[in-house]
Structure formats: structure tokens, C-alpha cells
Scaffold this motif. Structure first.
Motif, short mmCIF file in Angstrom:
data_model
loop_
_atom_site.label_atom_id
_atom_site.label_comp_id
_atom_site.label_asym_id
_atom_site.label_seq_id
_atom_site.Cartn_x
_atom_site.Cartn_y
_atom_site.Cartn_z
N THR A 69 0.83 -1.20 0.00
CA THR A 69 0.00 0.00 0.00
C THR A 69 0.87 1.25 0.00
O THR A 69 0.54 2.24 -0.67
N ALA A 70 1.97 1.22 0.74
CA ALA A 70 2.89 2.37 0.75
C ALA A 70 3.40 2.66 -0.65
O ALA A 70 3.45 3.82 -1.07
N MET A 71 3.73 1.63 -1.39
CA MET A 71 4.20 1.81 -2.77
C MET A 71 3.09 2.35 -3.66
O MET A 71 3.33 3.15 -4.56
N ARG A 72 1.85 1.92 -3.39
CA ARG A 72 0.71 2.42 -4.16
C ARG A 72 0.57 3.93 -3.98
O ARG A 72 0.29 4.67 -4.93
N TYR A 73 0.76 4.41 -2.76
CA TYR A 73 0.70 5.85 -2.50
C TYR A 73 1.84 6.59 -3.20
O TYR A 73 1.64 7.66 -3.79
N LYS A 74 3.03 6.02 -3.14
CA LYS A 74 4.18 6.67 -3.76
C LYS A 74 3.99 6.79 -5.26
O LYS A 74 4.36 7.80 -5.88
N SER A 75 3.41 5.77 -5.89
CA SER A 75 3.21 5.82 -7.33
C SER A 75 2.08 6.74 -7.74
O SER A 75 2.02 7.21 -8.86
N PHE A 76 1.16 7.03 -6.78
CA PHE A 76 0.01 7.88 -7.09
C PHE A 76 0.27 9.35 -6.79
O PHE A 76 -0.19 10.23 -7.52
N PHE A 77 1.02 9.62 -5.71
CA PHE A 77 1.25 11.01 -5.29
C PHE A 77 2.70 11.48 -5.44
O PHE A 77 2.97 12.69 -5.36
N GLY A 78 3.63 10.56 -5.61
CA GLY A 78 5.02 10.95 -5.82
C GLY A 78 5.57 11.83 -4.72
O GLY A 78 5.45 11.55 -3.53
N ASN A 79 6.17 12.97 -5.12
CA ASN A 79 6.86 13.84 -4.16
C ASN A 79 5.93 14.70 -3.31
O ASN A 79 6.38 15.50 -2.50
N ILE B 260 4.09 13.40 -1.11
CA ILE B 260 4.03 12.71 0.18
C ILE B 260 5.12 13.25 1.11
O ILE B 260 6.30 13.29 0.75
N ASN B 261 4.68 13.67 2.28
CA ASN B 261 5.60 14.16 3.29
C ASN B 261 6.24 12.98 4.03
O ASN B 261 7.45 12.82 4.03
N ARG B 262 5.38 12.16 4.66
CA ARG B 262 5.89 11.00 5.37
C ARG B 262 4.88 9.86 5.31
O ARG B 262 3.66 10.09 5.26
N ILE B 263 5.38 8.64 5.32
CA ILE B 263 4.54 7.45 5.43
C ILE B 263 4.87 6.77 6.76
O ILE B 263 6.03 6.44 7.03
N PHE B 264 3.84 6.59 7.58
CA PHE B 264 4.00 5.94 8.88
C PHE B 264 3.44 4.53 8.75
O PHE B 264 2.22 4.35 8.64
N ASN B 265 4.32 3.55 8.76
CA ASN B 265 3.88 2.17 8.49
C ASN B 265 3.80 1.32 9.75
O ASN B 265 3.73 0.10 9.67
N SER B 266 3.81 1.98 10.91
CA SER B 266 3.68 1.24 12.17
C SER B 266 2.41 1.62 12.92
O SER B 266 2.30 1.43 14.14
N GLY B 267 1.46 2.20 12.22
CA GLY B 267 0.15 2.44 12.79
C GLY B 267 -0.03 3.79 13.46
O GLY B 267 0.83 4.68 13.40
N ILE B 268 -1.19 3.94 14.10
CA ILE B 268 -1.59 5.21 14.69
C ILE B 268 -0.64 5.65 15.80
O ILE B 268 -0.37 6.84 15.96
N GLY B 269 -0.12 4.70 16.58
CA GLY B 269 0.78 5.05 17.67
C GLY B 269 2.00 5.80 17.18
O GLY B 269 2.43 6.79 17.81
N GLU B 270 2.57 5.36 16.06
CA GLU B 270 3.73 6.04 15.49
C GLU B 270 3.36 7.46 15.06
O GLU B 270 4.13 8.41 15.27
N TYR B 271 2.18 7.62 14.50
CA TYR B 271 1.75 8.95 14.03
C TYR B 271 1.49 9.89 15.22
O TYR B 271 1.82 11.07 15.15
N ILE B 272 0.89 9.36 16.28
CA ILE B 272 0.66 10.18 17.48
C ILE B 272 1.99 10.69 18.04
O ILE B 272 2.11 11.86 18.42
N SER B 273 2.98 9.83 18.08
CA SER B 273 4.30 10.24 18.58
C SER B 273 4.88 11.36 17.73
O SER B 273 5.48 12.31 18.25
#
Length: 355
Positions: free
Chosen positions: A325-335, A337-350
Motif C-alpha cells: 500500500t505504501a508503494m501504491r501511495y508513492k506511485s500515485f502522489f510521488g513527491n 508525500i511528506n511521510r509514510i508511517f507504516n507502524s500504525g496510529i501510535g507512530e503517528y501520534i508520537s
């Protein structure tokens, strides 16, 4: 910075709800609750076996189930000799009823999700909008717990059902939370005659009465002919014209219907919200191919005023362990994208707490 939070099934998964791929296996699991629930399960099981060759633990996908039903009913064709358009329309009502039941029964409170929603409701409500692609009311449950006096505005032109079963045309309050649900919601009811939408934010209408069951539905299937309890046939009536109202959603299929009265206005509002935001935050949304209309809307909003803005659109993506899914976002929005958090909501809250 104006921010739009775009919430997918993965957001609700954090509160115990199943994602779309998990729903088919649950459609036939309600066999112990009552004779009615058991009958619904047997009808759906028979349909999946007859049409999709279902056996053991290999279930058809939900979008395949609903797309085949939608195309057949819209074209007035059968799906085999035993499933006429009349049968298929009744089956769709049974499927929607069962999905609503699954969504309602699966909810569990998450402190992590509460912390996330609290951050935006208490600190940035004036600059935050919510765009939801799910039918469930998970977001509304957290908002009601965090800010009981906040007014939820679906921006759909509908009337709001009150605790005493009256209807409000407008909702006034100091704190208003805009929630745009582009695929509809399990607490919306619609009148096909006068095209009035009713928002049941107080949960006064039970699932059994939301989907618009008819007496004839129960006579179509052998497994349900013994269902005679009148509670299943009680209609919810429009307060203006008196016609029957029922659920108002766009089902998970490649033939979603966005032509009814409220959906175009909701999509217009969504376009405004996305266009005027400087930041998009996707939470638990997989950017699936079936949502091609919504993906096209994203591209429209990304570019139509891009040349006029001083600040480039910034996109955060919150996922859980999904490189595909992360790659799908990168191919759709390219540059963008600021950041991709792939460890869930807890990582984003931090991350939010550190900025």
C-alpha cells in the motif's frame, strides 16, 4: 494549516471492526443468536454456494458479491434460474443488514484512537475536516465521548433525528465537526419519493428497520418462510410524505451509485474540503482500485488550484505494516508525500506530539 483527515477501513480496524476482506467470512456466522439470524445466515450461505461455489473457508469477495447483484438487478437479469432480480434485491437487503450488524457488534474502544481524535478535536478543530470512506460510525462514537456537546455536521442537506423522534433541519452549536461520508453511512435513511435524507445520529432506528425489509422478502426463500414476527416488517416512514425510508449507502462494488440526491452534494463538499486543505492525512486507507472515482477526485483537488497556492500540498499516510500500500501511495502522489508511517496510529501520534 487546514487539514483533512481521510479515514479508511484500517482506521476502524483499530476499534475492532473488520476490514472489507474479512466481512464475507462473517456474513454467515450469526447462527446462534435467534431463528431470524440463523435464517439470514442460511440464505446467504446458500447464495454463495449456488452462485460462487462456496465451500469450507473459501469465501467470495464482498465487492464481487455486490457487483454481481447490482449489475443483474440494474439490467433486470437473473443470476441463474433461482435468483431473479426480485430475489437479488432481497438478498442485497439481507447482506446490508448483516454488514450493519457486524459493524455494530464489533466495536471496541481504543485508547490510541481516542488520543488521535482528541488531538484534532481539542487542538485543531477549527482547521480540521474529516472525510470518511466507511459506512460505520466509529469516528462519531469517539467525538461524542471526547466532546459530548459538539455538533456533528454531515454536510449532506439532511434532517437530524432527535432523542424524542423529532427532526431538526439545522444544527447549531459552538463546536461543529464536519464529517463527509462519501459512501454514505449506516445511520442515514433516505426517502425515494421526496428525496429527504434523515441522519440518525442518536441511534434511535434499529438495524432491523433500517434496510427496508418487505414481507415479500421473507417469502422468497425457504429458510425464511417461518419468519412471521411483525417487528421485521415495521417500516420507518418519512416525516414529510409518509413513504418508506431505508438505508442510504453506496455499496462496495464497481457499480457504486452516486446519482441519488445527497451524494452529489456530499462529493461537492468533499471537493471543496480537499481543495482548500494544505495537508491531507490518510489513515488506514489502502487506495483500492474499486475507488477509482474517489481517486480521480483526489487528483482533481490536488491540481486544480495548485498553481495558485503559496504552499505545496503535504500528504501524510498512516498504515500498518503494508509496503504494498505504501508503494501504491508513492506511485500515485510521488513527491507530494511528506511521510509514510507504516507502524500504525501510535507512530503517528508520537510524531504529532513531537512537532
Amino acid at each position: 494549516m487546514k487539514t483533512t483527515l481521510i479515514l479508511g477501513a484500517g482506521f476502524s480496524k483499530n476499534s475492532g471492526l473488520p476490514i472489507q476482506s474479512e466481512i464475507p467470512a462473517l456474513l454467515t456466522k450469526y447462527k446462534e443468536n435467534s431463528n431470524f439470524e440463523r435464517s439470514v445466515s442460511l440464505v446467504l450461505e446458500s447464495f454463495m454456494r449456488d452462485v460462487f461455489g462456496f465451500e469450507k473457508d473459501i469465501y467470495p469477495q464482498l465487492d464481487d458479491l455486490l457487483t454481481c447483484i447490482d449489475i443483474s438487478t440494474n439490467s433486470e437479469h437473473h443470476l441463474g434460474i433461482n435468483y431473479s432480480p426480485v430475489h437479488l434485491k432481497a438478498l442485497k437487503r439481507l447482506i446490508i443488514y448483516r454488514i450493519f450488524t457486524i459493524l455494530e457488534d464489533s466495536f471496541t474502544y481504543s485508547k490510541e484512537v481516542e488520543k488521535l481524535i482528541r488531538f484534532f478535536i481539542e487542538n485543531r478543530l477549527e482547521y480540521t475536516g474529516f472525510l470518511v470512506l466507511n459506512w460505520d460510525t466509529v469516528l462519531e462514537k469517539y467525538i461524542s465521548a471526547i466532546a459530548p456537546k459538539a455538533i456533528i455536521d454531515y454536510c449532506n442537506g439532511g434532517r437530524y433525528l432527535t432523542e424524542d423522534l423529532r427532526f431538526e433541519e439545522k444544527r447549531d452549536g459552538k463546536r461543529k465537526v464536519e464529517i463527509l461520508k462519501v459512501h454514505g453511512s449506516c445511520n442515514w435513511l433516505y426517502c425515494d419519493n421526496c428525496r429527504i435524507l434523515i441522519n440518525d445520529t442518536v441511534s434511535r432506528v434499529p438495524n432491523i428497520r433500517k434496510v427496508g425489509f418487505k414481507k415479500s422478502d421473507f417469502k422468497l426463500f425457504d429458510e425464511m418462510k417461518k419468519v412471521t414476527d411483525k417487528v421485521f416488517f415495521e417500516d420507518v416512514r418519512c416525516f414529510i410524505c409518509g413513504d418508506i425510508v431505508s438505508a442510504h449507502i453506496a455499496t462496495q462494488s464497481y457499480r457504486k451509485s452516486f446519482r441519488t440526491n445527497s451524494f452529489p452534494s456530499i462529493w461537492d463538499k468533499a471537493e471543496d474540503m480537499l481543495t482548500n486543505s494544505e495537508k491531507w492525512v490518510f489513515i488506514g486507507y489502502s487506495l483500492p482500485q474499486a475507488d477509482y472515482e474517489f481517486k480521480h477526485l483526489l487528483k482533481i483537488c490536488e491540481h486544480k488550484l495548485g498553481h495558485k497556492k503559496d504552499r505545496r500540498l503535504s500528504i501524510d499516510v498512516v498504515l500498518f505494516d503494508s509496503e504494498t500500500t505504501a508503494m501504491r501511495y508513492k506511485s500515485f502522489f510521488g513527491n507530494k508525500i511528506n511521510r509514510i508511517f507504516n507502524s500504525g496510529i501510535g507512530e503517528y501520534i508520537s510524531y504529532l506530539e513531537s512537532t
